[in-house]
Design a protein around this motif. Structure first.
Motif, PDB file in Angstrom:
ATOM      1  N   GLU A   1      10.063  23.656  -9.122  1.00 34.08           N
ATOM      2  CA  GLU A   1       8.786  23.775  -9.797  1.00 34.08           C
ATOM      3  C   GLU A   1       7.754  22.816  -9.224  1.00 34.08           C
ATOM      4  OE1 GLU A   1       9.379  23.277 -13.938  1.00 34.08           O
ATOM      5  OE2 GLU A   1      10.654  25.049 -14.167  1.00 34.08           O
ATOM      6  N   GLU A   2       8.207  21.682  -8.723  1.00 33.43           N
ATOM      7  CA  GLU A   2       7.309  20.679  -8.183  1.00 33.43           C
ATOM      8  C   GLU A   2       7.459  20.578  -6.671  1.00 33.43           C
ATOM      9  OE1 GLU A   2       5.058  19.041  -9.867  1.00 33.43           O
ATOM     10  OE2 GLU A   2       5.643  19.839 -11.834  1.00 33.43           O
ATOM     11  N   ALA A   3       6.380  20.203  -6.005  1.00 32.53           N
ATOM     12  CA  ALA A   3       6.421  19.952  -4.567  1.00 32.53           C
ATOM     13  C   ALA A   3       6.892  18.523  -4.322  1.00 32.53           C
ATOM     14  CB  ALA A   3       5.054  20.172  -3.942  1.00 32.53           C
ATOM     15  N   ASP A   4       7.557  18.327  -3.198  1.00 31.80           N
ATOM     16  CA  ASP A   4       7.965  16.991  -2.794  1.00 31.80           C
ATOM     17  C   ASP A   4       6.892  16.448  -1.852  1.00 31.80           C
ATOM     18  OD1 ASP A   4      10.633  15.134  -2.686  1.00 31.80           O
ATOM     19  OD2 ASP A   4       9.522  15.032  -0.802  1.00 31.80           O
ATOM     20  N   VAL A   5       6.242  15.348  -2.237  1.00 33.92           N
ATOM     21  CA  VAL A   5       5.138  14.783  -1.465  1.00 33.92           C
ATOM     22  C   VAL A   5       5.474  13.340  -1.101  1.00 33.92           C
ATOM     23  CG1 VAL A   5       2.688  14.258  -1.408  1.00 33.92           C
ATOM     24  CG2 VAL A   5       3.481  16.282  -2.640  1.00 33.92           C
ATOM     25  N   LEU A   6       5.419  13.037   0.183  1.00 35.34           N
ATOM     26  CA  LEU A   6       5.728  11.697   0.688  1.00 35.34           C
ATOM     27  C   LEU A   6       4.595  11.225   1.582  1.00 35.34           C
ATOM     28  CD1 LEU A   6       7.930   9.414   1.012  1.00 35.34           C
ATOM     29  CD2 LEU A   6       8.577  10.606   3.123  1.00 35.34           C
ATOM     30  N   GLU A   7       4.098  10.017   1.326  1.00 30.35           N
ATOM     31  CA  GLU A   7       3.076   9.417   2.173  1.00 30.35           C
ATOM     32  C   GLU A   7       3.736   8.395   3.097  1.00 30.35           C
ATOM     33  OE1 GLU A   7      -0.015   7.782  -0.212  1.00 30.35           O
ATOM     34  OE2 GLU A   7      -0.859   9.751  -0.743  1.00 30.35           O
ATOM     35  N   VAL A   8       3.470   8.532   4.386  1.00 28.72           N
ATOM     36  CA  VAL A   8       4.030   7.637   5.401  1.00 28.72           C
ATOM     37  C   VAL A   8       2.874   6.917   6.087  1.00 28.72           C
ATOM     38  CG1 VAL A   8       5.435   7.460   7.481  1.00 28.72           C
ATOM     39  CG2 VAL A   8       5.978   9.194   5.754  1.00 28.72           C
ATOM     40  N   ARG A   9       2.873   5.609   5.993  1.00 21.08           N
ATOM     41  CA  ARG A   9       1.845   4.809   6.652  1.00 21.08           C
ATOM     42  C   ARG A   9       2.462   4.053   7.817  1.00 21.08           C
ATOM     43  NH1 ARG A   9       0.037   5.538   1.590  1.00 21.08           N
ATOM     44  NH2 ARG A   9      -2.218   5.615   1.246  1.00 21.08           N
ATOM     45  N   PHE A  10       1.772   4.095   8.951  1.00 24.42           N
ATOM     46  CA  PHE A  10       2.298   3.432  10.148  1.00 24.42           C
ATOM     47  C   PHE A  10       1.160   2.752  10.903  1.00 24.42           C
ATOM     48  CE2 PHE A  10       1.840   8.032  10.906  1.00 24.42           C
ATOM     49  CZ  PHE A  10       0.833   8.040  11.874  1.00 24.42           C
ATOM     50  N   ARG A  11       1.552   1.791  11.697  1.00 19.94           N
ATOM     51  CA  ARG A  11       0.614   1.059  12.543  1.00 19.94           C
ATOM     52  C   ARG A  11       0.758   1.559  13.968  1.00 19.94           C
ATOM     53  NH1 ARG A  11       1.274  -5.353  13.980  1.00 19.94           N
ATOM     54  NH2 ARG A  11      -0.541  -5.561  15.365  1.00 19.94           N
ATOM     55  N   TRP A  12      -0.377   1.918  14.577  1.00 20.24           N
ATOM     56  CA  TRP A  12      -0.289   2.471  15.930  1.00 20.24           C
ATOM     57  C   TRP A  12      -1.257   1.800  16.910  1.00 20.24           C
ATOM     58  CZ3 TRP A  12      -4.806   4.983  17.554  1.00 20.24           C
ATOM     59  CH2 TRP A  12      -5.704   5.353  16.545  1.00 20.24           C
ATOM     60  N   ARG A  13      -2.150   0.970  16.419  1.00 12.21           N
ATOM     61  CA  ARG A  13      -3.064   0.253  17.302  1.00 12.21           C
ATOM     62  C   ARG A  13      -2.451  -1.087  17.720  1.00 12.21           C
ATOM     63  NH1 ARG A  13      -6.191   2.250  13.267  1.00 12.21           N
ATOM     64  NH2 ARG A  13      -7.864   3.702  13.815  1.00 12.21           N
ATOM     65  N   ASP A  14      -2.731  -1.487  18.936  1.00 12.78           N
ATOM     66  CA  ASP A  14      -2.383  -2.831  19.421  1.00 12.78           C
ATOM     67  C   ASP A  14      -0.890  -3.129  19.347  1.00 12.78           C
ATOM     68  OD1 ASP A  14      -5.159  -3.225  19.691  1.00 12.78           O
ATOM     69  OD2 ASP A  14      -5.289  -3.934  17.610  1.00 12.78           O
ATOM     70  N   VAL A  15      -0.053  -2.101  19.436  1.00 11.38           N
ATOM     71  CA  VAL A  15       1.396  -2.304  19.457  1.00 11.38           C
ATOM     72  C   VAL A  15       1.981  -1.425  20.554  1.00 11.38           C
ATOM     73  CG1 VAL A  15       1.701  -2.984  17.041  1.00 11.38           C
ATOM     74  CG2 VAL A  15       1.669  -0.555  17.644  1.00 11.38           C
ATOM     75  N   ALA A  16       3.098  -1.892  21.130  1.00 14.45           N
ATOM     76  CA  ALA A  16       3.741  -1.104  22.180  1.00 14.45           C
ATOM     77  C   ALA A  16       4.324   0.179  21.611  1.00 14.45           C
ATOM     78  CB  ALA A  16       4.833  -1.937  22.851  1.00 14.45           C
TER      79      ALA A  16
ATOM     80  N   SER B   1       4.843   1.499   5.442  1.00 10.81           N
ATOM     81  CA  SER B   1       5.343   1.767   4.096  1.00 10.81           C
ATOM     82  C   SER B   1       5.509   3.268   3.893  1.00 10.81           C
ATOM     83  CB  SER B   1       4.391   1.209   3.031  1.00 10.81           C
ATOM     84  OG  SER B   1       3.148   1.897   3.081  1.00 10.81           O
ATOM     85  N   THR B   2       6.306   3.614   2.902  1.00  6.45           N
ATOM     86  CA  THR B   2       6.421   5.007   2.450  1.00  6.45           C
ATOM     87  C   THR B   2       6.215   5.028   0.939  1.00  6.45           C
ATOM     88  OG1 THR B   2       8.828   4.840   2.175  1.00  6.45           O
ATOM     89  CG2 THR B   2       8.014   5.648   4.296  1.00  6.45           C
ATOM     90  N   LYS B   3       5.610   6.073   0.446  1.00 11.82           N
ATOM     91  CA  LYS B   3       5.352   6.204  -0.979  1.00 11.82           C
ATOM     92  C   LYS B   3       5.697   7.617  -1.418  1.00 11.82           C
ATOM     93  CE  LYS B   3       1.651   5.993  -4.438  1.00 11.82           C
ATOM     94  NZ  LYS B   3       0.190   5.772  -4.658  1.00 11.82           N
ATOM     95  N   GLN B   4       6.593   7.708  -2.390  1.00 10.04           N
ATOM     96  CA  GLN B   4       6.989   9.011  -2.929  1.00 10.04           C
ATOM     97  C   GLN B   4       5.980   9.387  -4.006  1.00 10.04           C
ATOM     98  OE1 GLN B   4      10.070  10.581  -1.719  1.00 10.04           O
ATOM     99  NE2 GLN B   4       8.984  12.359  -2.509  1.00 10.04           N
ATOM    100  N   VAL B   5       5.047  10.273  -3.670  1.00 11.10           N
ATOM    101  CA  VAL B   5       4.004  10.669  -4.610  1.00 11.10           C
ATOM    102  C   VAL B   5       4.585  11.553  -5.709  1.00 11.10           C
ATOM    103  CG1 VAL B   5       1.777  11.824  -4.856  1.00 11.10           C
ATOM    104  CG2 VAL B   5       2.282  10.491  -2.800  1.00 11.10           C
ATOM    105  N   SER B   6       5.380  12.506  -5.330  1.00  6.40           N
ATOM    106  CA  SER B   6       6.072  13.374  -6.294  1.00  6.40           C
ATOM    107  C   SER B   6       7.371  13.830  -5.663  1.00  6.40           C
ATOM    108  CB  SER B   6       5.206  14.574  -6.694  1.00  6.40           C
ATOM    109  OG  SER B   6       4.969  15.416  -5.577  1.00  6.40           O
ATOM    110  N   ARG B   7       8.330  14.132  -6.489  1.00 12.66           N
ATOM    111  CA  ARG B   7       9.641  14.539  -5.991  1.00 12.66           C
ATOM    112  C   ARG B   7       9.904  15.992  -6.376  1.00 12.66           C
ATOM    113  NH1 ARG B   7      13.579  11.747  -3.852  1.00 12.66           N
ATOM    114  NH2 ARG B   7      12.694   9.755  -4.510  1.00 12.66           N
TER     115      ARG B   7
END
Length: 868
Positions: free
Chosen positions: A414-429, A435-441
């Protein structure tokens, strides 16, 4: 962006045969605003070669340079457009200003005509388009192009008869490059690479100046693995399989490995998302399934209990070198794309300029495997899936691209599974996960109980009507020498060896019969020689009728005669002795098979009576009776499973065996699931949290609180197992076991630990099942310990009356009718219980040693007889 290895051209299917190509690039611009920039771009491009052709310089069509004097502009530009491979429009805010609402009055606009013609040719596959989105520089500061929304005129163009805003929206949907007009030279290498690798191979065969071309480049098709030349490529030249293989055959068509593919298309040199093909699935697995190739940042899973789950994931590739450092997005095996830092910078600029955040959407509702952001409608609308749906959207905070949101749906959730994934991509090799955040399961979500469950694990047992309690084996059998010579003087006496009949069963033979050897001494009580004519053996379970043994072989060794063992008849000298060795077999009443060693089948439940009779030449018979018990020993061995939290053990008095059903955790936490081990099925039933959720889904669907477990065995009619489902907590809270054997019945409830995620207590347990209530006070049910380290107690051995096994004319001495008490009942009266138990064990071991020595002696004697 990479849809596979690299970005692909806008269209690859030629729906019309192009006229001979004379220009590589057509530069489109508005004279009033980008004339100087167009000339600069043309000059820079024409200093480069097509990389795959060596010395073939890039040729551009620029109206100021390419149109002949006096040539009509519209006719000349149309011909130049048809003779070009790549259309590059210079799109700026000033160039589009005449097309704004209120500015455009329906007149003919040359720049708009070029856009309309190029878009039409792109649909036919006769040209490719790469927009350059030209920003502006004011007071030394560069401002990116942001005029996507206009608003542009809704009036129809007189040349294409469609609204101006629709034409521009089609152009904006194409992947372009934001460009600083002062840094146009920085874009040249990117344009030449795209032209050489993605555009030129499509149109090389149509180049008008064939003498300028070298040998045509060979490509390897990523779909079928074959080499091809683009000039010889066609719509049905590539055959491939859209799915994987089983042990031997492909799932899609049933063809064997090595057979031609069941689908056809053009050869493709780079991986793509236009449709699914098996080679791409294998390529994705080679990157995503190995820790030295990729690192997963996050995964959104929405379980589909009626089919395949919906899965979307995000991570970074760390190998091989050509892919190292790329962010990847994957949706099952239907869609896969990778992004370099440069790609993310371009995407970030587009997002800040109003571009859609939708990366891609995959569904299986309408036969389309994927719908990319580029193919969405101008308003950002997407097709709503009827079945499964997976999508990804970029996350933007403070005008910076910071991650991605993964969303999965399934038809059983009945519900969608929503996951937010945050990553760093500037100034790194390598990009790093922040972080990850489970918005809804999505799927089944367990609720944590607000209080303890009143139900607890319990085992109840009821004895069956035909049960025979296990008897503790007696170490000393009862025996009696019986004279059956009538009223006259006794002439012959039989004396058994210390161990009486001994078992010589082999653990390598599966049988329901016992093999015996019995050694006796025959004493001639007369002063005349006596001839022994025959030897007979009978047997019976205590209380049953005697029956003849099988395969009886009797040998006699007479005193002071060097001949050794001889077969009957045998002569015993006056007042002399003879050693009689007899081997025979007795068949048990039960047909059960098992590997036994030195344990009598016939004495599994009751003592066995053996009767050996010797007849002399005068017809007189002397017999000896022996009551046999299996040797003292722990037949029902203790057993335990150190990691188990529930046991249900049951003893088989027929097989002398102990089995136990146990439930143990599958991993270190309750969320890892449980295993149910059933020894008689020689397997363990494993249930991870996904499997338990499937049972909850089925219970919700059928509106029931218990579901039967499929034991997958036709030989398991004696056991029934049910899942106990708490639909309030959305958990399987236990198992109900019902065991029914011929000698006992058992029912048990095993309560599982709470496997919900840590969080707030949201619901109270729903105790819909109670074992005591289920049995309803039925008589005979008693609780049994769940501890398998304790044995079921043995019943005391019952003395056996020997009278039924002797002849009617013979009296039985009272002492002979009593059961031998063994060590525990004779010389150990003053010992403690522990000392008597230890002494009993020592006595058992001594008896075993003596029996084996006697067996060896008999076998050695029989070997000597055969040799003689």
């Amino acid at each position: 962006m990479d849809s596979g290895r690299d970005s692909k051209p806008s269209a690859t299917v030629l729906n019309a045969v192009p006229i001979p190509k004379k220009h590589h690039v057509f530069i489109s611009y508005r004279v009033a605003s980008e004339a100087a920039l167009a000339e600069k771009l043309c000059d820079k491009l024409q200093q480069f070669d097509i990389t795959s052709e060596g010395s073939l310089r890039v040729r551009c069509f620029l109206d100021k340079q390419s149109l002949r004097a006096g040539e009509e502009w519209e006719q000349g530009f149309r011909l130049g457009l048809q003779e070009s491979c790549l259309f590059i429009p210079l799109v700026s805010e000033k160039a589009l200003h005449p097309l704004l609402e209120g500015e455009y009055n329906g007149q003919q606009d040359n720049l708009l005509i070029e856009f309309e013609n190029a878009l039409g040719m792109r649909e036919q596959g006769t040209i490719q388009i790469l927009p350059l989105l030209i920003g502006k520089v004011e007071d030394g500061a560069y401002h990116r192009f942001s005029a996507f929304g206009g608003p542009y005129s809704s009036l129809k163009s007189p040349t294409a008869n469609i609204p101006v805003k629709d034409t521009l929206n089609q152009l904006f949907q194409l992947q372009g490059h934001f460009t600083n007009p002062d840094e146009i030279a920085d874009k040249i290498s990117t344009i030449v690479k795209f032209l050489s690798e993605d555009v030129w191979p499509l149109y090389r065969q149509y180049w008008a100046f064939r003498e300028e071309l070298g040998p045509e480049k060979m490509f390897e098709c990523v779909q079928c693995g074959k080499e091809y030349m683009e000039s010889q490529n066609g719509e049905d030249h590539c055959s491939f399989h859209p799915s994987g293989t089983g042990f031997r055959d492909f799932y899609c068509c049933g063809r064997a490995r090595g057979d031609a593919g069941c689908k056809r298309s053009r050869h493709r040199a780079k991986h793509h998302n236009d449709y699914v093909y098996f080679a791409r699935i294998e390529w994705m697995r080679s990157l995503l399934n190995y820790t030295d190739k990729s690192v997963q940042f996050g995964e959104s899973i929405c379980e589909n209990f009626d089919g395949h789950d919906s899965v979307a994931s995000c991570g970074v590739l760390i190998g091989p070198a050509e892919h190292r450092g790329k962010i990847y997005l994957s949706m099952n095996y239907s869609w896969f794309s990778t992004y370099t830092k440069s790609d993310l910078e371009i995407i970030e600029k587009g997002l800040n300029s109003g571009a859609s955040t939708l990366v891609a959407e995959v569904s299986d509702s309408d036969g389309k495997e994927s719908t990319s952001a580029a193919d969405s409608s101008p308003e950002g609308e997407v097709t709503v899936p009827k079945v499964r749906r997976m999508s990804a959207q970029w996350l933007v905070e403070d005008r910076q691209l910071v991650g991605v949101q993964l969303c999965t749906e399934s038809p059983t959730s009945e519900e969608a599974d929503v996951l937010e994934v945050r990553f760093r991509w500037r100034d790194v090799a390598l990009p790093e996960l922040l972080s990850t955040k489970q918005v809804s399961r999505g799927g089944i979500v367990e609720k944590k109980a607000s209080g303890p469950r009143t139900q607890h694990s319990l085992v109840l047992r009821r004895a069956g009507p035909d049960v025979v309690a296990l008897s503790e084996p007696e170490p000393t059998p009862t025996k009696k020498d019986v004279w059956q010579g009538g009223s006259g003087k006794r002439t012959l006496r039989l004396k058994s060896a210390a161990k009486d009949a001994i078992l010589v069963n082999s653990d390598r033979v599966r049988s329901n019969a016992d093999t015996w050897q019995w050694q006796l001494t025959a004493v001639n009580l007369t002063s005349e020689a006596m001839i022994l004519m025959d030897c007979k053996v009978q047997f019976a379970e205590a209380g049953a009728q005697l029956q003849d043994a099988e395969e009886v072989v009797a040998l006699a060794s007479v005193q002071d005669q060097p001949r050794g063992d001889t077969e009957f008849p045998a002569t015993v000298p006056p007042s002399g002795t003879a050693t009689i060795r007899v081997s025979f077999r007795t068949k048990a009443s039960s047909e059960r098979r098992s590997n036994w060693f030195n344990i009598a089948w016939g004495a599994r439940q009751k003592p066995m009576m053996l009767k050996l009779s010797v007849e002399n030449a005068s017809g007189q018979t002397t017999s000896i009776l022996s009551e046999f018990h299996n040797m003292r020993g722990n037949l029902c061995r203790k057993s335990s499973q150190s990691d188990s939290f529930f046991w249900m053990h049951y003893d088989d008095p027929v097989e002398f065996s102990r089995s136990q059903i146990n439930v143990s955790p599958k991993g270190k936490t309750p969320q890892d699931g449980v295993e149910v081990r059933i020894p008689e099925l020689s397997r363990a039933f494993s249930f991870d949290r996904s499997a338990l959720r499937r049972r909850v889904y089925e219970a919700n669907k059928e509106q029931v609180d218990r579901l039967p477990m499929d034991l997958d065995s036709s030989s398991c009619d004696w056991l029934k197992v049910d899942f106990l489902v708490d639909r309030n907590l959305q958990q399987v809270y236990g198992f109900h076991f019902q065991l029914k054997k011929e000698h006992e019945e058992q029912q048990a409830v095993c309560v599982l630990p709470d496997y919900s995620e840590e969080g707030a207590e949201t619901a109270a347990p729903d105790n819909t099942f109670c074992l005591n209530d289920e049995l309803g006070g039925q008589p005979g049910w008693e609780p049994v310990s769940c501890d398998p380290s304790k044995e079921l107690p043995y019943a005391a051995a019952t003395p056996v009356d020997l009278a039924p096994y002797q002849d009617a004319d013979e009296e039985v001495p009272a002492a002979a009718a009593a059961t031998g008490a063994g060590v525990a009942g004779s010389g150990a009266a003053g010992l403690s219980q522990e000392d008597r138990a230890m002494l009993s064990q020592v006595n058992s071991k001594l008896d075993l040693v003596l029996s084996r020595l006697q067996t060896l002696e008999i076998k050695l004697s029989m070997i000597e007889t055969r040799i003689k």
